[in-house]
Design a protein around this motif. Structure first.
Motif, PDB file in Angstrom:
ATOM      1  N   ALA A  34       0.781  -1.048  -0.006  1.00 29.93           N
ATOM      2  CA  ALA A  34       0.042   0.186  -0.121  1.00 29.93           C
ATOM      3  C   ALA A  34       0.880   1.277  -0.018  1.00 29.93           C
ATOM      4  O   ALA A  34       0.523   2.083  -0.599  1.00 29.93           O
ATOM      5  N   PHE A  35       1.980   1.236   0.777  1.00 28.50           N
ATOM      6  CA  PHE A  35       2.731   2.381   1.005  1.00 28.50           C
ATOM      7  C   PHE A  35       4.151   2.592   0.182  1.00 28.50           C
ATOM      8  O   PHE A  35       4.609   3.629   0.123  1.00 28.50           O
ATOM      9  N   ASP A  36       4.326   1.369  -0.393  1.00 26.09           N
ATOM     10  CA  ASP A  36       5.744   1.199  -0.880  1.00 26.09           C
ATOM     11  C   ASP A  36       6.878   1.562  -0.245  1.00 26.09           C
ATOM     12  O   ASP A  36       7.939   2.214  -0.592  1.00 26.09           O
ATOM     13  N   ALA A  37       6.585   1.146   1.125  1.00 26.64           N
ATOM     14  CA  ALA A  37       7.614   1.530   2.349  1.00 26.64           C
ATOM     15  C   ALA A  37       7.077   0.901   3.567  1.00 26.64           C
ATOM     16  O   ALA A  37       5.917   0.514   3.656  1.00 26.64           O
ATOM     17  N   ALA A  38       7.819   0.861   4.746  1.00 25.46           N
ATOM     18  CA  ALA A  38       7.397   0.357   5.915  1.00 25.46           C
ATOM     19  C   ALA A  38       6.532   1.045   6.462  1.00 25.46           C
ATOM     20  O   ALA A  38       5.665   0.590   7.265  1.00 25.46           O
ATOM     21  N   TYR A  39       6.609   2.477   6.267  1.00 23.12           N
ATOM     22  CA  TYR A  39       5.777   3.510   7.069  1.00 23.12           C
ATOM     23  C   TYR A  39       5.084   4.618   6.117  1.00 23.12           C
ATOM     24  O   TYR A  39       5.949   4.902   4.921  1.00 23.12           O
TER      25      TYR A  39
END
Length: 257
Positions: free
Chosen positions: A228-233
């Motif tokens: 969803a975020f293309d990242a951890a956060y």
């Protein structure tokens, strides 16, 4: 823009001298003798420009003097040192914050506006995010900010201590989210990789070593968030999701009144 959390803090200087400067009491900002080449306000504005651009590590009295085109010793005739200067900077930023008209707004709208304005402040002045203000600079900017933000909780039936606690709760949440955003930007800048690029490199190895049967929740939820975020956060998601929960929590308190 490297910061060192805990090294600098508000109200670390002499309290009387700091308050005199914050409120521009006679004897601190004005000096008799030759015409002054600058002002306390100019010193503070120069310091904010330096901190905004390069962080608090770059902020020295010498750097401020260079920015203003005066000698380092001349700077001390306006501000005694960095400790007092930090309080003046914080208060100046607070004084410049918008004070929205809350007429006709619900308490949720008011609190949401306060949260957004503080998030914008941290985005414009990242150094403030890591500068402890548990002993706040009691200047005109801080007092005006505190009074305005408390008005969002006025006439809701809360006690004075509950109003103060509710505001502290909201501002603490905003500060934590601001740190996520700033840390994410710094990680990308330091590594030369965006979060998406970092995950592209780490993802294949992670898929091989992560046992989905042993860590089913971590695997499922972590994968969903990463996709969803293309990242951890995601700082924006953390803010939107968290603010809604903050407001819901305050609603329980307010409804009891």
């Amino acid at each position: 823009m490297n910061e060192r959390p805990g090294r600098d803090r508000s109200s670390a200087g002499d309290p009387v001298r700091t308050l005199e400067l914050l409120w521009r009491e006679p004897g601190q900002g004005a000096r008799r003798g030759p015409k002054q080449r600058t002002t306390v306000d100019a010193v503070v504005a120069a310091a904010i420009r330096i901190a905004d651009a390069d962080g608090l590590d770059a902020l020295t009295m010498r750097a401020v003097a260079t920015e203003l085109g005066v000698t380092p010793m001349a700077t001390y005739t306006y501000v005694p040192g960095k400790a007092e200067l930090l309080d003046l900077m914080i208060d100046a930023v607070y004084l410049q914050m918008p004070r929205r008209d809350f007429t006709g707004k619900s308490w949720r709208e008011k609190v949401s506006a306060i949260a957004q304005d503080n998030l914008a402040m941290f985005d414009s002045h990242p150094w403030l995010t890591y500068l402890p203000t548990t002993r706040p600079p009691l200047g005109p900017g801080m007092i005006a900010k505190y009074d305005h933000e408390l008005s969002a909780f006025d006439s809701l039936g809360l006690s004075d201590l509950e109003m103060d606690g509710a505001l502290t709760y909201v501002l603490g949440f905003v500060n934590s989210v601001a740190r996520i955003a700033i840390d994410s930007h710094r990680a990308a800048a330091d590594s030369g990789q965006s979060d998406g690029q970092w995950w592209e490199r780490a993802g294949p190895l992670l898929e091989r070593v992560l046992d989905g049967d042993r860590y089913p929740l971590a695997s499922r939820v972590g994968t969903a968030a990463g996709q969803a975020f293309d990242a951890a956060y995601s700082a924006s998601h953390a803010y939107e999701f968290g603010l809604a929960r903050v407001l819901d929590g305050l609603a329980d308190l307010i409804s009891d009144r």
